[in-house]
Design a protein around this motif. Structure first.
Motif, PDB file in Angstrom:
ATOM      1  N   GLY A  99      -8.555  -0.921  -5.041  1.00 23.34           N
ATOM      2  CA  GLY A  99      -8.714   0.259  -4.189  1.00 23.34           C
ATOM      3  C   GLY A  99      -7.245   0.377  -3.784  1.00 23.34           C
ATOM      4  O   GLY A  99      -6.199  -0.231  -3.641  1.00 23.34           O
ATOM      5  N   PHE A 100      -7.019   1.701  -3.749  1.00 25.04           N
ATOM      6  CA  PHE A 100      -5.614   2.317  -3.358  1.00 25.04           C
ATOM      7  C   PHE A 100      -5.104   1.928  -2.087  1.00 25.04           C
ATOM      8  O   PHE A 100      -4.089   1.411  -1.801  1.00 25.04           O
ATOM      9  N   ASP A 101      -6.117   2.223  -1.019  1.00 24.33           N
ATOM     10  CA  ASP A 101      -5.539   2.147   0.391  1.00 24.33           C
ATOM     11  C   ASP A 101      -6.896   1.954   1.320  1.00 24.33           C
ATOM     12  O   ASP A 101      -8.103   1.976   0.896  1.00 24.33           O
ATOM     13  N   TYR A 102      -6.720   1.218   2.641  1.00 25.00           N
ATOM     14  CA  TYR A 102      -7.702   0.801   3.325  1.00 25.00           C
ATOM     15  C   TYR A 102      -7.328   1.437   4.742  1.00 25.00           C
ATOM     16  O   TYR A 102      -6.330   0.783   5.338  1.00 25.00           O
ATOM     17  N   LEU A 103      -8.238   2.248   5.239  1.00 25.00           N
ATOM     18  CA  LEU A 103      -7.608   2.801   6.721  1.00 25.00           C
ATOM     19  C   LEU A 103      -8.946   2.550   7.604  1.00 25.00           C
ATOM     20  O   LEU A 103     -10.068   2.756   7.356  1.00 25.00           O
ATOM     21  N   LEU A 104      -8.291   2.470   8.991  1.00 25.00           N
ATOM     22  CA  LEU A 104      -9.238   2.554   9.984  1.00 25.00           C
ATOM     23  C   LEU A 104      -9.465   3.546  10.571  1.00 25.00           C
ATOM     24  O   LEU A 104      -8.772   4.419  10.895  1.00 25.00           O
ATOM     25  N   LYS A 105     -11.130   3.753  10.859  1.00 23.57           N
ATOM     26  CA  LYS A 105     -11.496   4.784  11.861  1.00 23.57           C
ATOM     27  C   LYS A 105     -11.027   4.545  13.315  1.00 23.57           C
ATOM     28  O   LYS A 105     -11.057   3.432  13.614  1.00 23.57           O
ATOM     29  N   PRO A 106     -10.864   5.467  14.069  1.00 22.10           N
ATOM     30  CA  PRO A 106     -11.056   7.095  13.899  1.00 22.10           C
ATOM     31  C   PRO A 106      -9.716   7.268  12.942  1.00 22.10           C
ATOM     32  O   PRO A 106      -8.659   6.846  13.240  1.00 22.10           O
ATOM     33  N   ILE A 107      -9.787   8.321  12.082  1.00 20.88           N
ATOM     34  CA  ILE A 107      -8.665   8.498  11.006  1.00 20.88           C
ATOM     35  C   ILE A 107      -7.748   9.734  11.550  1.00 20.88           C
ATOM     36  O   ILE A 107      -8.264  10.637  12.103  1.00 20.88           O
ATOM     37  N   ASP A 108      -6.497   9.412  11.545  1.00 23.77           N
ATOM     38  CA  ASP A 108      -5.504  10.332  11.815  1.00 23.77           C
ATOM     39  C   ASP A 108      -5.185  11.209  10.476  1.00 23.77           C
ATOM     40  O   ASP A 108      -4.998  10.924   9.553  1.00 23.77           O
ATOM     41  N   HIS A 109      -5.493  12.569  10.860  1.00 23.30           N
ATOM     42  CA  HIS A 109      -5.583  13.477   9.622  1.00 23.30           C
ATOM     43  C   HIS A 109      -4.353  13.655   8.821  1.00 23.30           C
ATOM     44  O   HIS A 109      -4.096  13.518   7.657  1.00 23.30           O
ATOM     45  N   GLU A 110      -3.141  13.436   9.664  1.00 23.41           N
ATOM     46  CA  GLU A 110      -1.769  13.427   9.114  1.00 23.41           C
ATOM     47  C   GLU A 110      -1.569  12.186   8.210  1.00 23.41           C
ATOM     48  O   GLU A 110      -1.072  12.092   7.011  1.00 23.41           O
ATOM     49  N   GLN A 111      -1.993  10.950   8.748  1.00 24.87           N
ATOM     50  CA  GLN A 111      -2.061   9.760   8.128  1.00 24.87           C
ATOM     51  C   GLN A 111      -2.946   9.782   6.781  1.00 24.87           C
ATOM     52  O   GLN A 111      -2.311   9.137   5.688  1.00 24.87           O
ATOM     53  N   LEU A 112      -4.153  10.247   6.919  1.00 21.85           N
ATOM     54  CA  LEU A 112      -4.860  10.233   5.732  1.00 21.85           C
ATOM     55  C   LEU A 112      -4.170  11.407   4.599  1.00 21.85           C
ATOM     56  O   LEU A 112      -4.358  10.987   3.542  1.00 21.85           O
ATOM     57  N   LYS A 113      -4.056  12.354   4.995  1.00 23.78           N
ATOM     58  CA  LYS A 113      -3.273  13.361   4.139  1.00 23.78           C
ATOM     59  C   LYS A 113      -2.166  12.655   3.338  1.00 23.78           C
ATOM     60  O   LYS A 113      -1.830  13.049   2.115  1.00 23.78           O
ATOM     61  N   ALA A 114      -1.144  11.972   4.136  1.00 23.37           N
ATOM     62  CA  ALA A 114       0.054  11.271   3.632  1.00 23.37           C
ATOM     63  C   ALA A 114      -0.568  10.206   2.453  1.00 23.37           C
ATOM     64  O   ALA A 114       0.019   9.976   1.489  1.00 23.37           O
ATOM     65  N   CYS A 115      -1.636   9.534   2.889  1.00 23.37           N
ATOM     66  CA  CYS A 115      -2.264   8.534   1.729  1.00 23.37           C
ATOM     67  C   CYS A 115      -2.737   9.091   0.567  1.00 23.37           C
ATOM     68  O   CYS A 115      -2.165   8.731  -0.501  1.00 23.37           O
ATOM     69  N   VAL A 116      -3.485  10.252   0.606  1.00 21.97           N
ATOM     70  CA  VAL A 116      -3.895  11.001  -0.337  1.00 21.97           C
ATOM     71  C   VAL A 116      -2.828  11.484  -1.367  1.00 21.97           C
ATOM     72  O   VAL A 116      -2.575  11.551  -2.487  1.00 21.97           O
ATOM     73  N   GLY A 117      -1.876  12.107  -0.509  1.00 22.33           N
ATOM     74  CA  GLY A 117      -0.512  12.436  -1.285  1.00 22.33           C
ATOM     75  C   GLY A 117       0.188  11.354  -2.236  1.00 22.33           C
ATOM     76  O   GLY A 117       0.326  11.621  -3.330  1.00 22.33           O
ATOM     77  N   ARG A 118       0.115  10.215  -1.465  1.00 23.82           N
ATOM     78  CA  ARG A 118       0.810   9.207  -2.457  1.00 23.82           C
ATOM     79  C   ARG A 118      -0.189   8.778  -3.505  1.00 23.82           C
ATOM     80  O   ARG A 118       0.415   8.232  -4.602  1.00 23.82           O
TER      81      ARG A 118
END
Length: 533
Positions: A99-118
């Motif tokens: 898996g590429f990454d593992y994030l905890l909810k609640p999701i920070d949109h900027e953090q998720l956007k940066a993760c997708v960018g990577r």
């Protein structure tokens, strides 16, 4: 561009991620949604999904189960997991399943956007790597297809002095082409001389059969030994043995078998001239000797000859230049190269001056080789040097400067005379054409024609093609057909008599040849072109 799939069993979470982030800024142009693993699989079947954002804890199938399926069915997809529980077991499974990454909810949109960018950056790099791999593979395939031709061109350049015989020039190219030799590695050349065809071939047929003989040389002569079979610009074939330690008897036996099979399978009369091993940087001289042996052989065909037994005309003391090599440069029009050889020779003479006897041997040796070359080409030495006979010893041998000036003048005149005659057509070719014209009624073959001008049949054939652009066979057929057309249009002689008058005893063969050449039968041609009387 790139597509994104958001999977979560909570609709508000899906909408928040799908609609609440500016995905175009990271290269996402297509956003798809699903509310369980089954829906997600259906989207993945119908669309190319580059990034998958999935909740881990979903009813029926978890995100981990979905990732297992994705790895098998859509391996190019990068997966980012979302979860409301910081459970290490989930993170461990996600890592194990790449898996590429593992994030905890609640999701920070900027953090998720940066993760997708990577994740997109990783996909781009992978695509670039794949594009490079495919491009490299394409060029590598093309390189491998062209490699035999590149190797052949390299050996042609070595044989014809187009490369300086130095390690700096030779070794980088041999390494590039995977030849595995150094400038001092010994190579044994074998010249394959195609002297006559037993069948009446067209020029195209001869090319095909020569190609077949070249391939057969690789199979029979080289066998499994490292080496290459080269065809040079004049049409000569050479088998080059990179490992010259093959036994003398074994090599001669292979050559005899090749000569035999060339006659039985390819309808060709072939001779082999076996050279002595020579370093790559000196290979041109060894090949030149084999070419000289072939040119000098006007009587024996279909045999195997050894350079070690060839009685070459001595051209001077052992420390004198190789005049045979000079002759090849003169015939090839290599004026700059021959000038360089003269400079090297007289630089050596200045270091160790020859005595008067050695200088006389030098003059007589060079004169003999140049005159012999001119006569072999059907040229008169008197035409090349009309204002001077044999040089006066008192003038030429006065000092090394005089000898050098004479050498430059003597060699340059021969080189330029040959170049001019080659442009207009050599005397030898004119003699051949006259002989053919006078003997159209008779049996004309390559050996008989070569005998008339005292040349080796294979050498004459290559010379004729080089200067006329036609094979001897095609030229003879062309002249016969021209004669036939003239007789059909201007006389009432029987067609069978006309056929005999140009050497065709088989009337059926004559008729087929005439129609192949003109598109008409002899009867049709006469009817069309003979005026009504």
């Amino acid at each position: 561009m790139y597509n994104l799939l958001v999977v979560d069993d909570e609709e508000i979470a899906v909408r928040g991620i799908a609609e609440g982030i500016d995905w175009e800024s990271v290269g996402i142009t297509g956003v798809y949604t699903a509310y369980d693993a089954a829906d997600a699989k259906e989207v993945l079947r119908r669309h190319e999904i580059h990034v998958l954002i999935s909740d881990i804890e979903m009813p029926n199938e978890t995100g981990i189960n979905l990732l297992e399926w994705v790895n098998e069915n859509s391996p190019g997809t990068e997966t980012i997991f979302l979860t409301g529980h910081a459970d290490f077991r989930y993170a461990q499974q996600a890592i194990q399943l790449s898996g590429f990454d593992y994030l905890l909810k609640p999701i920070d949109h900027e953090q998720l956007k940066a993760c997708v960018g990577r994740a997109i950056d990783k996909i781009r790099r992978r695509e670039q790597d794949e594009h490079f791999r495919k491009t490299y593979a394409c060029y590598y395939e093309q390189w491998n297809r062209q490699l035999p031709l590149l190797i052949e061109r390299f050996w042609q350049d070595v044989i014809h002095h187009r490369l300086a015989p130095t390690p700096e020039q030779l070794e980088p190219m041999m390494e590039l082409y995977g030849i595995g030799l150094s400038a001092d590695s010994p190579v044994r050349p074998v010249l394959i001389s195609i002297e006559e065809w037993k069948q009446e071939w067209s020029a195209r047929d001869e090319e095909i059969m020569t190609y077949a003989l070249k391939n057969a040389a690789g199979d029979i002569l080289l066998c499994d030994a490292p080496g290459h079979v080269v065809r040079d610009e004049s049409g000569m074939l050479f088998a080059l043995f990179y490992d010259p330690d093959i036994g003398e008897e074994e090599l001669e036996a292979r050559c005899r078998e090749y000569v035999r099979q060339a006659g039985e399978l390819f309808y060709g009369v072939v001779s082999c001239y076996i050279g002595e091993p020579a370093p790559v940087r000196e290979l041109a001289a060894g090949v030149g000797l084999l070419a000289e042996m072939e040119r000098s052989n006007v009587h024996r065909m279909g045999e195997v000859f050894r350079a070690s037994t060839y009685a070459r005309q001595p051209s001077g003391p052992a420390d004198m230049p190789d005049f045979g090599e000079w002759i090849l440069l003169i015939e090839g029009g290599r004026e700059a190269e021959i000038e360089r050889r003269i400079e090297e020779t007289f630089a050596a003479f200045n270091r160790e001056p020859p005595d008067r006897t050695a200088m006389m041997l030098y003059v007589s040796g060079l004169t003999y080789e140049v005159f012999r070359m001119l006569l072999r080409r059907g040229m008169s030495p008197g035409d090349v040097y009309p204002e001077e006979g044999f040089p006066e010893p008192g003038q030429v041998l006065r000092n090394l400067a005089s000898l050098k000036n004479w050498t430059v003048s003597f060699v340059t005149k021969a080189l330029r005379f040959i170049a001019e005659r080659c442009e207009a057509g050599s005397d030898t070719i004119l003699l051949v054409k006259r002989f053919i014209e006078a003997n159209l009624h008779d049996d004309l073959n390559r050996e008989r024609i070569a005998g008339h001008v005292y040349l080796n049949p294979a050498y004459l054939s290559r010379l004729f093609r080089k200067e006329t652009g036609m094979s001897l066979t095609d030229y003879i057929v062309e002249r016969r057909m021209e004669k036939v057309k003239e007789l059909l249009a201007k006389t009432n002689a029987k067609i069978s008599d006309i056929a005999l008058s140009v050497g065709y005893a088989n009337f059926s063969h004559f008729s087929k040849q005439f129609k192949r050449s003109t598109g008409l039968t002899p009867q049709e041609y006469r009817k069309k072109y003979q005026p009504m009387g």
